[in-house]
Design a protein around this motif. Structure first.
Motif, short mmCIF file in Angstrom:
data_model
loop_
_atom_site.label_atom_id
_atom_site.label_comp_id
_atom_site.label_asym_id
_atom_site.label_seq_id
_atom_site.Cartn_x
_atom_site.Cartn_y
_atom_site.Cartn_z
N MET A 82 0.82 -1.21 0.00
CA MET A 82 0.00 0.00 0.00
C MET A 82 0.85 1.27 0.00
N LEU A 83 1.91 1.24 -0.81
CA LEU A 83 2.71 2.46 -0.97
C LEU A 83 1.92 3.44 -1.83
N PHE A 84 2.21 4.73 -1.66
CA PHE A 84 1.54 5.73 -2.48
C PHE A 84 2.24 5.78 -3.84
N PRO A 85 1.56 5.38 -4.91
CA PRO A 85 2.24 5.20 -6.19
C PRO A 85 2.72 6.52 -6.82
N HIS A 86 2.14 7.62 -6.40
CA HIS A 86 2.54 8.90 -7.01
C HIS A 86 3.60 9.61 -6.20
N LYS A 87 4.15 8.91 -5.20
CA LYS A 87 5.20 9.51 -4.39
C LYS A 87 6.44 8.64 -4.44
N PHE A 95 6.08 10.89 4.58
CA PHE A 95 4.67 11.32 4.62
C PHE A 95 4.16 11.63 6.02
N ARG A 129 6.53 1.68 -8.36
CA ARG A 129 6.33 0.69 -9.42
C ARG A 129 7.66 0.11 -9.93
N LYS A 136 9.83 -2.81 -1.70
CA LYS A 136 8.55 -2.16 -1.37
C LYS A 136 8.22 -2.36 0.10
N ARG A 143 8.10 3.67 6.38
CA ARG A 143 7.04 4.68 6.41
C ARG A 143 6.23 4.58 7.71
N TYR B 260 -0.29 5.71 -13.00
CA TYR B 260 0.33 5.02 -11.88
C TYR B 260 -0.12 3.57 -11.81
N ASN B 263 0.40 -0.46 -7.29
CA ASN B 263 1.23 -0.56 -6.09
C ASN B 263 2.37 0.43 -6.11
#
Lengths: 348, 263
Positions: A82-87, A95, A129, A136, A143, B260, B263
């Protein structure tokens, strides 16, 4: 301390049925159970992802049952990260600090420290990704712990990873537990993880807690048939391992020393299958490295198989066929010789 | 040489007919009109103002659809409740009923004596034969594009990701804006373009609710009825060119965005 009182939640397929549990400060608590036993549901109730139908959850004597997630101080690590994909990795880890409006310089140094500890410093500017599963999960753990939660919940954190990466991460998690002094609840169906990491283990069955205890208690004295069948281990010992010469390790349980061909150092668990143990009335010449003498304490007739409990200063379970049992003329109190090979001794 | 299996070949062959069926009329329209009459029409104030009204009203309708539709989509994506099926079908009703019917339904409610028209009229908001009428007609028929597209995006964001953000100290509204929304932006923009395009092309309900001021489709219709095919074609070509140009620009802008992985 976490205290869970009469917790109930009925969600059709998954059910939490009257759970009572106490978890101590800084304890590493593992919840072990087959799939569908409600382990993850219990974890999500503690995290506040869902609310129970009834019952209470206390964290350090404060009722958090219906408290908002962001106010609980409970961190979560999921199997699928559940990582933030846009970060980026850095932004993911920082975060929680950003949310706390930590000064920029301090954020920088804290993130650097934790990335160094988990060996992911080189991934700083990468996006999730592009990372491997192990990378990951390291990011996701970093985190969660960087905000120093009072309690960290790990939901099958290692189940999606290869054996080698899993062993590495177990070491990291252990190190983090000691260094950050965080109470941890770890849900898994993997026995190795449970044995290596846990201070105490709870076995879950269909939304209830079947047994709580330390690893040896659970594996040696399962309180119900379900636990016994689920854990399926007859002989388990705890001890300190020390390498001796030519690929041999000796494990000192405090009472006896057992040889194993698996190279280990330090505190270990040791298991031994009853069918790998030979019994004889007289001392014989053998290549087996482990030789003990002990008295029969218990005889359990299981039909074709006879189960013996022999006291070799540690309780040892041995299986014999009915025929050899009768031929040897064994009974309670009789002294026998026990042999097993160093290769039969499994350590972890 | 690469071999193409016969299923691929046959299906491509069939698909090709539909493709040219759509392409031929459009190309023909673009090419058949006389360039001089197009230039002439470009200087026609009536034509330019109708195109402006279409684009501008459609933009307002899209913005309104976004403001109300995105929160709506989020609720539909995240929560199950009694009567959800009913709510979902209501959103899609405008897509399945004839647009003239939509126009009549809106007129009954928004006319100056109507259930909503009367109180709004007193506030100075007039719908019949006015730009607000065009906007609500457009909104009625096209808002579902925003709702459905945004909803699909929200459903693709794992709710546990939002929960993780919250355990790290981010409030629920903040989490929506800094975690969920950026991940769904692409869906929302695509939905908005669809909504906007649908709004520009709306005709049926607009002529019933607000014939004037004239939108481009209304003007094309009027010229066709009054002066015939020859006079309506250049306006159609101008409208289609402006729309294609705008879409091209928007596509180029969002094409630069990265998608994106989950994951």
């Amino acid at each position: 301390m976490i205290r869970i009182e009469s917790l109930k939640k009925d969600w059709g397929e998954f059910k939490i049925n009257n759970i009572n549990l106490e978890i101590n400060d800084n304890e590493y608590f593992v919840i072990l159970g087959p799939s569908g036993s409600g382990k993850t549901m219990l974890l999500e109730l503690i995290a506040g992802v869902y609310h129970p139908d009834s019952g209470k959850i206390y964290l350090n004597e404060k009722d958090i049952t219906y408290m908002e997630l962001e106010k609980r101080g409970v961190g979560v690590v999921y199997q699928d990260y559940m990582l933030f994909p846009h970060k980026t990795v850095f932004e993911n880890i920082s975060f929680g600090l950003e949310m706390r409006k930590t000064p920029k310089k301090r954020v920088e140094s804290m993130v650097e420290d934790i990335m160094g500890m988990l060996g992911i410093s080189h991934l700083k500017n990468r996006y999730p990704r592009t990372l491997s599963g192990g990378e990951k999960q390291r990011t996701s753990i970093a985190r969660a712990i960087i905000v120093k939660p009072k309690l960290l919940l790990l939901d099958e954190p290692l189940s999606a990873l290869d054996q080698e990466i899993r062993e590495d991460l177990i070491k990291n998690i252990k190190e983090i537990h000691v260094k950050f002094q965080i109470t941890m609840i770890h849900v898994t169906h993997n026995f190795d993880e449970a044995l290596i990491l846990s201070d105490r283990i709870a076995i879950m069955k269909k939304g209830t807690i079947a047994q709580v205890g330390d690893s040896v208690e659970i594996f040696r004295h399962p309180s119900t048939k379900f636990v016994a069948e689920f854990v399926g281990v007859e002989n388990i010992f705890k001890g300190t391992a020390k390498k001796v010469d030519d690929g041999l390790t000796v494990v000192d349980t405090g009472n006896i020393s057992i040889y194993s061909t698996q190279e280990r150092e330090g505190s270990v668990h040791l298991t031994l299958r009853p069918e790998d143990i030979s019994v004889s009335l007289d001392k014989v010449q053998t290549s087996a490295k482990n030789v003990f003498k002990g008295g029969i304490k218990e005889i359990i007739d299981k039909g074709a198989i006879i189960k013996l409990m022999i006291d070799i200063k540690e309780p040892l379970i041995v299986f014999l066929t009915r025929q050899s049992f009768l031929e040897m003329g064994l009974n309670i109190g009789k002294e026998v010789w026990i042999y097993f090979k160093a290769t039969a001794v499994n350590t972890f | 040489m690469r071999k193409i299996d016969y299923t691929t070949f046959f299906f491509s062959f069939m698909g090709f007919f539909l493709f040219i069926f759509i392409l031929i009329p459009i190309l023909n329209l673009m090419l058949s009109s006389d360039p001089i009459s197009i230039i002439h029409n470009l200087q026609d104030k009536e034509v330019m103002s109708s195109i402006f009204i279409s684009i501008y009203s459609a933009l307002i309708a899209t913005l309104i659809a976004l403001i109300f539709g995105v929160p709506f989509a989020y609720i539909l994506a995240r929560h199950d409740f009694k009567g959800k099926g009913f709510v979902e079908s209501v959103v899609d009703i405008p897509v399945v009923i004839p647009h003239t019917v939509s126009g009549i339904a809106l007129l009954l409610v928004f006319t100056s004596t109507g259930f909503l028209g009367e109180p709004l009229n007193r506030l100075g908001l007039v719908f019949t034969d006015a730009v607000p009428g065009i906007i609500i007609a457009m909104l009625f028929v096209s808002s579902s594009f925003v709702v459905n597209s945004a909803r699909e995006g929200f459903e693709n964001v794992d709710p546990r990701m939002e929960k993780v953000a919250r355990t790290l100290g981010s409030g629920s509204l903040k989490t929506f804006f800094i975690i969920t929304l950026p991940l769904v932006m692409r869906n929302i923009v695509v939905g908005s373009i669809m909504c906007w395009a649908r709004a520009i092309s709306e005709f049926g309900s607009i002529i019933i609710l607000a014939y004037y001021p004239m939108t481009a489709p209304t003007l094309i219709y009027k010229r066709f009825i009054d002066f015939g095919l020859h006079n309506s074609t250049p306006v159609a070509v101008i409208l289609i060119s402006v729309c294609l140009l705008l879409f091209l620009v928007v596509r180029l802008v969002i094409g630069g965005w990265s998608a994106y992985d989950k994951n």
